[in-house]
Design a protein around this motif. Structure first.
Motif, PDB file in Angstrom:
ATOM      1  N   GLY A  29      -8.363   4.491   8.036  1.00  0.00           N
ATOM      2  CA  GLY A  29      -9.440   4.086   7.141  1.00  0.00           C
ATOM      3  C   GLY A  29      -9.510   4.879   5.853  1.00  0.00           C
ATOM      4  O   GLY A  29     -10.489   4.756   5.106  1.00  0.00           O
ATOM      5  N   VAL A  30      -8.483   5.673   5.568  1.00  0.00           N
ATOM      6  CA  VAL A  30      -8.500   6.492   4.359  1.00  0.00           C
ATOM      7  C   VAL A  30      -8.450   5.624   3.108  1.00  0.00           C
ATOM      8  O   VAL A  30      -9.190   5.852   2.142  1.00  0.00           O
ATOM      9  N   LEU A  31      -7.593   4.620   3.119  1.00  0.00           N
ATOM     10  CA  LEU A  31      -7.460   3.761   1.947  1.00  0.00           C
ATOM     11  C   LEU A  31      -8.748   3.000   1.663  1.00  0.00           C
ATOM     12  O   LEU A  31      -9.146   2.846   0.510  1.00  0.00           O
ATOM     13  N   ALA A  32      -9.395   2.527   2.709  1.00  0.00           N
ATOM     14  CA  ALA A  32     -10.664   1.813   2.524  1.00  0.00           C
ATOM     15  C   ALA A  32     -11.715   2.708   1.881  1.00  0.00           C
ATOM     16  O   ALA A  32     -12.505   2.267   1.049  1.00  0.00           O
ATOM     17  N   ALA A  33     -11.700   3.993   2.239  1.00  0.00           N
ATOM     18  CA  ALA A  33     -12.652   4.934   1.650  1.00  0.00           C
ATOM     19  C   ALA A  33     -12.290   5.253   0.207  1.00  0.00           C
ATOM     20  O   ALA A  33     -13.180   5.374  -0.653  1.00  0.00           O
TER      21      ALA A  33
END
Length: 231
Positions: free
Chosen positions: A74-78
């Protein structure tokens, strides 16, 4: 600038935790053991291509692996909802992984060959090859949901990137091989160890920088299309 420095420190830390530095050290150790077993002439012939091949594979697949991990965690979404600019994410990845490639390649050269070579050309060749292959890895991997979907298509792009070996080992000097974006890096790595014609150096620097600019543009477009819009 402070935002980019923070992102760069974070990328280096994450890559350390994910074992990228240990993997690079393992590759360095393999070459440091294997290459000295060869006759001196064979060792000097193989070393530039060994550097070229390792940078290509490590940059391409390390970038893809990091991207899929960040997707799953979920790093990219953040990151998409932060003020981070599109190019900053990619630049941080390129800088951090290129630094790793520079350190690893320098270590192999020092252990196997020593100090006597053109370090400027060596480091430029490593940097250009790392830049192209890291961003090519991102450009391709951004289209897939996971590593299993990515592996087979990756071979379609990885195989042509190694065709400069045909020129380096004298198998073929066909003109179209000089259109391959990784060919400039192979010329620069060869030139670091022995003289090459002046036109090849001019070609390697100019076309290598052009290849870096084009792949950067493609990677930013891929980031916008496959990361930002799909999040």
């Amino acid at each position: 600038m402070s935002r980019f420095r923070a992102l760069l420190r974070w990328d280096v830390t994450v890559q350390w935790r994910q074992g990228l530095y240990f993997a690079a050290a393992f590759v360095v150790a393999i070459w440091a053991v294997l290459l000295p077993q060869l006759p001196p002439a064979a060792r000097e012939e193989i070393l530039p291509y060994a550097l070229f091949m390792d940078i290509s594979v490590i940059g391409f697949y390390f970038m893809a692996g990091v991207l899929f991990l960040e997707k799953n965690d979920g790093v990219l979404a953040a990151l998409v909802v932060t003020p981070l600019r599109r190019g900053e994410y990619l630049l941080s990845k390129v800088v951090s992984m290129t630094l790793l490639a520079l350190v690893a390649s320098s270590a192999v050269v020092l252990l196997v060959h020593g100090w006597r070579l053109n370090w400027g050309l060596l480091l430029l060749g490593v940097a250009i090859n790392a830049w192209v292959m890291i961003l090519l890895g991102f450009w391709l991997a951004s289209r897939y949901a996971g590593i299993s979907d990515f592996l087979v298509p990756s071979l379609v792009y990885m195989a042509p990137s190694q065709l400069p070996a045909l020129v380096y080992f004298g198998v073929s000097h066909a003109w179209f091989l000089y259109l391959i974006p990784t060919q400039p890096a192979m010329v620069l790595l060869e030139a670091a160890f022995r003289p090459v014609p002046a036109w090849q150096l001019l070609y390697a620097v100019s076309y290598g920088l052009l290849a870096c600019a084009v792949i950067a543009w493609l990677a930013v477009r891929a980031y916008e299309r496959f990361v930002v819009r799909s999040t």
